[in-house]
Design a protein around this motif. Sequence first.
Motif, PDB file in Angstrom:
ATOM      1  N   VAL A 116       0.837  -1.266  -0.095  1.00 32.53           N
ATOM      2  CA  VAL A 116      -0.057  -0.046   0.028  1.00 32.53           C
ATOM      3  C   VAL A 116       1.061   1.235   0.060  1.00 32.53           C
ATOM      4  N   ASP A 117       1.860   1.177   0.675  1.00 31.18           N
ATOM      5  CA  ASP A 117       2.844   2.254   0.851  1.00 31.18           C
ATOM      6  C   ASP A 117       3.557   2.447  -0.601  1.00 31.18           C
ATOM      7  N   ARG A 118       3.754   1.486  -1.224  1.00 31.77           N
ATOM      8  CA  ARG A 118       4.285   1.696  -2.720  1.00 31.77           C
ATOM      9  C   ARG A 118       3.496   2.119  -3.745  1.00 31.77           C
ATOM     10  N   ILE A 119       2.083   1.592  -3.437  1.00 30.12           N
ATOM     11  CA  ILE A 119       0.881   2.152  -4.273  1.00 30.12           C
ATOM     12  C   ILE A 119       0.810   3.640  -4.158  1.00 30.12           C
ATOM     13  N   ARG A 120       0.687   4.241  -2.776  1.00 26.95           N
ATOM     14  CA  ARG A 120       0.672   5.729  -2.601  1.00 26.95           C
ATOM     15  C   ARG A 120       1.783   6.256  -3.156  1.00 26.95           C
ATOM     16  N   SER A 121       2.947   5.831  -2.992  1.00 27.67           N
ATOM     17  CA  SER A 121       4.258   6.600  -3.583  1.00 27.67           C
ATOM     18  C   SER A 121       4.026   6.811  -4.934  1.00 27.67           C
ATOM     19  N   VAL A 122       3.433   5.697  -5.683  1.00 27.19           N
ATOM     20  CA  VAL A 122       3.394   5.891  -7.090  1.00 27.19           C
ATOM     21  C   VAL A 122       2.427   6.791  -7.432  1.00 27.19           C
ATOM     22  N   CYS A 134      11.147  24.999  16.215  1.00 31.81           N
ATOM     23  CA  CYS A 134      10.058  24.367  16.838  1.00 31.81           C
ATOM     24  C   CYS A 134       9.991  23.132  17.246  1.00 31.81           C
ATOM     25  N   LEU A 135      10.306  22.321  16.165  1.00 30.90           N
ATOM     26  CA  LEU A 135      10.534  20.951  16.671  1.00 30.90           C
ATOM     27  C   LEU A 135      11.734  20.562  17.806  1.00 30.90           C
ATOM     28  N   ARG A 136      12.627  21.204  17.789  1.00 34.51           N
ATOM     29  CA  ARG A 136      13.729  21.044  18.624  1.00 34.51           C
ATOM     30  C   ARG A 136      12.982  21.492  20.162  1.00 34.51           C
ATOM     31  N   SER A 137      12.392  22.494  20.259  1.00 44.44           N
ATOM     32  CA  SER A 137      11.834  23.026  21.242  1.00 44.44           C
ATOM     33  C   SER A 137      10.842  21.849  22.120  1.00 44.44           C
ATOM     34  N   LEU A 138      10.520  20.541  21.428  1.00 43.76           N
ATOM     35  CA  LEU A 138       9.484  19.709  21.929  1.00 43.76           C
ATOM     36  C   LEU A 138      10.450  18.608  22.760  1.00 43.76           C
ATOM     37  N   SER A 139       9.582  18.071  23.697  1.00 44.38           N
ATOM     38  CA  SER A 139      10.378  16.884  24.403  1.00 44.38           C
ATOM     39  C   SER A 139      10.813  15.861  23.127  1.00 44.38           C
ATOM     40  N   GLU A 140      11.713  15.129  23.592  1.00 46.01           N
ATOM     41  CA  GLU A 140      12.260  13.954  22.823  1.00 46.01           C
ATOM     42  C   GLU A 140      11.118  12.933  22.186  1.00 46.01           C
ATOM     43  N   ILE A 141      10.166  12.733  23.332  1.00 45.93           N
ATOM     44  CA  ILE A 141       9.139  11.629  22.810  1.00 45.93           C
ATOM     45  C   ILE A 141       8.050  12.398  21.945  1.00 45.93           C
ATOM     46  N   GLN A 142       7.796  13.888  22.384  1.00 50.80           N
ATOM     47  CA  GLN A 142       6.962  14.515  21.459  1.00 50.80           C
ATOM     48  C   GLN A 142       7.655  14.447  19.935  1.00 50.80           C
ATOM     49  N   ARG A 143       8.814  14.790  20.047  1.00 48.45           N
ATOM     50  CA  ARG A 143       9.380  15.043  18.796  1.00 48.45           C
ATOM     51  C   ARG A 143       9.455  13.711  17.882  1.00 48.45           C
ATOM     52  N   GLN A 144       9.653  12.659  18.437  1.00 44.13           N
ATOM     53  CA  GLN A 144       9.592  11.378  17.859  1.00 44.13           C
ATOM     54  C   GLN A 144       8.273  10.954  17.144  1.00 44.13           C
ATOM     55  N   SER A 145       7.316  11.143  18.045  1.00 44.46           N
ATOM     56  CA  SER A 145       5.794  10.929  17.822  1.00 44.46           C
ATOM     57  C   SER A 145       5.256  11.692  16.751  1.00 44.46           C
ATOM     58  N   VAL A 146       5.815  12.924  16.675  1.00 40.85           N
ATOM     59  CA  VAL A 146       5.262  13.949  15.506  1.00 40.85           C
ATOM     60  C   VAL A 146       6.002  13.641  14.049  1.00 40.85           C
ATOM     61  N   THR A 147       7.283  13.323  14.377  1.00 39.55           N
ATOM     62  CA  THR A 147       7.975  12.843  13.218  1.00 39.55           C
ATOM     63  C   THR A 147       7.515  11.682  12.724  1.00 39.55           C
ATOM     64  N   LEU A 148       7.401  10.576  13.270  1.00 45.10           N
ATOM     65  CA  LEU A 148       6.908   9.622  12.842  1.00 45.10           C
ATOM     66  C   LEU A 148       5.422   9.673  12.171  1.00 45.10           C
ATOM     67  N   ALA A 149       4.644  10.227  13.024  1.00 46.64           N
ATOM     68  CA  ALA A 149       3.329  10.517  12.491  1.00 46.64           C
ATOM     69  C   ALA A 149       2.993  11.368  11.548  1.00 46.64           C
ATOM     70  N   TYR A 150       3.860  12.554  11.378  1.00 52.73           N
ATOM     71  CA  TYR A 150       3.660  13.500  10.296  1.00 52.73           C
ATOM     72  C   TYR A 150       4.410  13.362   9.039  1.00 52.73           C
ATOM     73  N   TYR A 151       5.712  12.873   9.312  1.00 51.57           N
ATOM     74  CA  TYR A 151       6.578  12.912   8.278  1.00 51.57           C
ATOM     75  C   TYR A 151       6.999  11.687   7.729  1.00 51.57           C
ATOM     76  N   GLN A 152       6.700  10.612   8.387  1.00 55.23           N
ATOM     77  CA  GLN A 152       6.672   9.384   8.050  1.00 55.23           C
ATOM     78  C   GLN A 152       5.444   8.507   7.527  1.00 55.23           C
ATOM     79  N   GLY A 153       4.504   9.318   8.025  1.00 54.69           N
ATOM     80  CA  GLY A 153       3.066   8.809   7.850  1.00 54.69           C
ATOM     81  C   GLY A 153       2.540   7.781   8.543  1.00 54.69           C
ATOM     82  N   LEU A 154       3.128   7.292   9.767  1.00 47.61           N
ATOM     83  CA  LEU A 154       2.720   6.162  10.432  1.00 47.61           C
ATOM     84  C   LEU A 154       1.155   6.538  11.291  1.00 47.61           C
ATOM     85  N   THR A 155       0.409   5.527  11.413  1.00 47.71           N
ATOM     86  CA  THR A 155      -0.791   5.772  12.143  1.00 47.71           C
ATOM     87  C   THR A 155      -0.435   5.862  13.635  1.00 47.71           C
TER      88      THR A 155
END
Length: 194
Positions: free
Chosen positions: A95-101, A139-160
Amino acid sequence: MTHPRPIRPGPARGPDLQEQLALVAQGDRDAFSVVYDAVAAPVFGVVCKLLRDHAQSEEVAQEVLVEVWRTAARYRPDRGTVLNWVLTLAHRRTVDRIRSVEAAAARDHRVALLDQVPEFDEVSEQVEGQLEREQLRRCLRSLSEIQRQSVTLAYYQGLTYKEVAETLSTPLGTIKTRLRDGLIRLRDCLGVTA
């Protein structure tokens, strides 16, 4: 007189994939070969059914099997069989590949449309975009480590949210809270009004 019926062996049992995957999680290459042999054909079948492109299907199937090698420790027997876990990985990757294409095709379409749009001041646009990206990084650097990881995974890597929780080995409710708090802090830092 009746003749005794010959004893026939039952169906041959395959390897215990759960045991083999546990060994794979410890880096056992021989165990991976056993798992690979057991799941490669079903993985390729699922991928090929969705992609309908033989070359891409082979590529995605290999990516899935590499992911099995890398993430074998994430398998949880209480959530299903090894084969179901691997096929879920295959479905997600496909599904990721299809979305990428599809995204690439949409980008190409937008680029084609831009060729028809009158030129604009590219330098000011690039400077403005660079300033916005730098402000977002700050602004991302101002977040706590776990917040930054969560935001990065959810919004930049597209994880649910669920996938973020699994990736970070953190309860789903905690991830939702950290994402909400992180997004609020980002919004405030960027000066966005709700």
